[in-house]
Design an enzyme around this catalytic site. Structure first.
Site, short mmCIF file in Angstrom:
data_model
loop_
_atom_site.label_atom_id
_atom_site.label_comp_id
_atom_site.label_asym_id
_atom_site.label_seq_id
_atom_site.Cartn_x
_atom_site.Cartn_y
_atom_site.Cartn_z
N ARG A 1 2.41 -1.06 8.20
CA ARG A 1 1.40 -0.97 7.13
C ARG A 1 0.18 -1.75 7.63
NH1 ARG A 1 3.97 -2.55 1.49
NH2 ARG A 1 1.94 -1.91 0.72
N ASN B 1 -0.12 -3.94 -9.69
CA ASN B 1 -1.11 -3.76 -8.64
C ASN B 1 -2.55 -3.97 -9.11
OD1 ASN B 1 0.93 -3.43 -6.86
ND2 ASN B 1 0.81 -1.19 -6.77
N1 EPU Z 1 -3.63 2.22 5.85
C1 EPU Z 1 -4.12 2.15 7.12
N2 EPU Z 1 -4.94 1.09 7.41
C2 EPU Z 1 -5.28 0.16 6.51
C3 EPU Z 1 -4.77 0.24 5.21
C4 EPU Z 1 -3.94 1.30 4.91
O1 EPU Z 1 -3.85 2.99 7.95
O2 EPU Z 1 -6.02 -0.77 6.86
C5 EPU Z 1 -2.75 3.35 5.48
C6 EPU Z 1 -1.36 2.90 5.05
O3 EPU Z 1 -0.50 2.73 6.15
C7 EPU Z 1 -0.93 4.04 4.14
C8 EPU Z 1 -2.23 4.45 3.48
O4 EPU Z 1 -3.28 3.96 4.32
O5 EPU Z 1 -0.46 5.12 4.90
C9 EPU Z 1 -2.45 3.92 2.08
O6 EPU Z 1 -2.23 2.51 2.06
P1 EPU Z 1 -3.00 1.58 1.03
O7 EPU Z 1 -3.90 0.68 1.79
O8 EPU Z 1 -3.61 2.44 -0.03
O9 EPU Z 1 -1.83 0.74 0.43
P2 EPU Z 1 -1.87 -0.78 -0.02
O10 EPU Z 1 -3.18 -1.13 -0.55
O11 EPU Z 1 -1.29 -1.62 1.06
C10 EPU Z 1 -1.21 -0.30 -2.50
C11 EPU Z 1 -0.11 -0.74 -3.42
C12 EPU Z 1 1.20 -0.12 -2.99
C13 EPU Z 1 1.04 1.40 -3.00
C14 EPU Z 1 -0.14 1.83 -2.13
C15 EPU Z 1 -0.44 3.30 -2.18
C16 EPU Z 1 -0.86 -2.93 -4.08
C17 EPU Z 1 -0.64 -4.40 -4.05
N3 EPU Z 1 -0.01 -2.19 -3.38
O12 EPU Z 1 -0.82 -0.77 -1.20
O13 EPU Z 1 2.14 -0.50 -3.96
O14 EPU Z 1 2.20 2.00 -2.51
O15 EPU Z 1 -1.33 1.11 -2.54
O16 EPU Z 1 -0.73 3.70 -3.46
O17 EPU Z 1 -1.75 -2.45 -4.75
C18 EPU Z 1 4.31 -0.88 -4.80
O18 EPU Z 1 3.79 -1.25 -5.87
O19 EPU Z 1 5.53 -0.67 -4.68
C19 EPU Z 1 3.45 -0.70 -3.63
C20 EPU Z 1 3.91 -0.69 -2.40
#
Ligand code: EPU
Length: 421
Positions: A121, A23
């Site tokens: 998501r 990540n």
């Molecule tokens: N969320 C919103 N709106 C947004 C973005 C996120 O409501 O615009 C919500 C999501 O639905 C969730 C929370 O905020 O409930 C956190 O989501 P986040 O945006 O932090 O997740 P992400 O950036 O999409 C990254 C990792 C994930 C990891 C999450 C949480 C990367 C590429 N992915 O995802 O990694 O689970 O942060 O720590 O960095 C994995 O490696 O298996 C993986 C899924």
């Protein structure tokens, strides 16, 4: 599609190295779009997701070379600012190109990510933030069309912490005119690694370990070199592999500060853990694993990316436990598969109530996403008899040669190529 065949019961023993963080890489790679010239990303893991991001960058006109674990990214002139559906549907992190492309080139066309195996998501925070920075955003035929003259610094207050939105807006704001403040920003180590990289490029970002990031926009960024941090989720998964098999393993090249919450939980379960700089030793060879509750939260809390693996461990722990996922409330695809192995788990909304069983029994199970697959492999390591984990391509997205690593630690695990069965 490859599958793993695991004969459970071997206690893991030995040494293993932790790779660079998936990540982090997935954020560092698109950050290079903010520059012209050659950037060098060291300790980049060899993962499917990294190759997908390489493919996407090359579609944009970027040149790359990947030798050992050093990824060189050379940008002269982009041929496109479009991130096609075929990449975004494979990997949601593709959306990370949006912020840098918009900031540097004033336009970007990025496929809107669709649903995810474990529920919605959204990326509303990314889009609202970019609009606040002055971008015009439209949705046309499933694509986000973003345009702007130079972005303008602003104050962004996230209603919810988001790793991706923080990363995207951080990258966009580096080239904005004036100062941007991001309140309630994510503070995951991968974000800190990105801040470090951007600052090396000449960005002016402060407050990197706080929940407020202040970005003073600059006119230009230059290519840079960066060391990718080690993967805290790979480290956590390997530690659980040691614990679940009552083994004794040593992890090297591990940032032990990043996995404090995992270490603390494993100690609560009865594992003996020794930390010595970047080396961590887990000894569960004469401990019984005691059930321990987990509730996921943002860093430095217990990561959602370790929830599935923890449920596997709790399935064979002594006693009852509850595992709650507060980040992704639907991320429990592994549970029905663990039930097929004989686990005793009841779901109530985003909480799994687990009664530890003495033995899991091998069966055919199906991987549905990356961490769910890891959980099934862990369960297979202790299940009596043979476990076949199908569709392990999910695992290859986020773990570099996990089967080889487990085999070297003594696991009886074999990869069968898709065309061989
Ligand atoms: N969320 C919103 N709106 C947004 C973005 C996120 O409501 O615009 C919500 C999501 O639905 C969730 C929370 O905020 O409930 C956190 O989501 P986040 O945006 O932090 O997740 P992400 O950036 O999409 C990254 C990792 C994930 C990891 C999450 C949480 C990367 C590429 N992915 O995802 O990694 O689970 O942060 O720590 O960095 C994995 O490696 O298996 C993986 C899924």
């Amino acid at each position: 599609m490859d599958k793993f065949i695991i004969h459970g019961g071997a206690k893991l023993n030995g040494k293993v190295k932790v790779e660079g963080a998936k990540n982090s890489s997935l954020a560092l790679m698109p950050a290079t779009l903010l520059t012209c010239g050659t950037s060098v990303l060291k300790n980049t893991p060899k993962l499917k997701d990294v190759f997908t991001m390489i493919g996407l960058l090359e579609t944009l006109g970027v040149k790359t070379a990947f030798a050992d674990h050093t990824l060189t990214i050379k940008i002269e002139k982009l041929k496109s600012q479009d991130a096609p559906y075929e990449y975004v549907k494979k990997m949601r992190a593709s959306v990370y190109v949006l912020g840098p492309l918009l900031a540097k080139y004033g336009k970007a066309k990025v496929s809107m990510p669709g649903g995810c195996a474990w529920g919605p998501r959204p990326i509303n925070l990314h889009l609202e933030g970019l609009k606040k920075l002055g971008a015009e955003i439209d949705l046309e035929e499933g694509y986000i069309i973003a345009k702007s003259k130079r972005l303008i610094g602003t104050e962004i207050n996230f209603e919810k912490k988001s790793v991706g939105a923080t990363g995207n807006l951080l990258m966009a704001a580096t080239l904005a005119r004036g100062t941007t403040i991001i309140n309630n920003s994510a503070m995951e180590p991968e974000i800190t690694n990105l801040v470090q990289f951007l600052n090396k490029m000449g960005a002016k970002i402060s407050g990197k370990n706080t929940q407020q990031l202040v970005i003073e926009g600059v006119d230009e960024l230059k290519p840079a070199r960066i060391d990718t941090i080690s993967d805290r989720i790979e480290a956590g998964t390997l530690l659980v592999a040691g614990a679940i098999t009552n083994g004794k393993i040593e992890l090297s090249e591990c940032n032990t500060t990043h996995i404090k919450s995992i270490i603390q939980k494993l100690e609560e379960c009865g594992c003996k853990i020794l930390v010595n700089n970047d080396i961590i030793t887990l000894d569960a060879s004469d401990s019984e694993i005691i059930a321990s509750d987990v509730s996921t939260s943002e860093y430095p809390g217990f990561p959602t990316d370790m929830q599935a693996q923890w449920i596997a461990l709790m399935s064979v722990a002594k006693g009852n436990s509850k595992v709650t996922d507060n980040i992704y409330i639907d991320r429990f695809n592994h549970v029905p598969e663990l039930l097929r192995l004989g686990a005793s788990i009841k779901m109530d909304k985003n909480t799994a109530s687990i009664s530890g069983v003495k033995k899991l029994k091998g069966a055919k199970v199906m991987s549905t996403d990356l961490r769910a697959s890891a959980s099934l492999v862990l369960a297979g390591l202790v299940a009596k008899g043979t476990t076949e984990v199908l569709r392990v391509y999910h695992l290859d997205r986020g773990y570099q040669f996990i089967d080889e690593k487990l085999k070297n630690l003594g696991a009886n695990i074999k990869r069968v190529k898709g065309d061989e069965y």
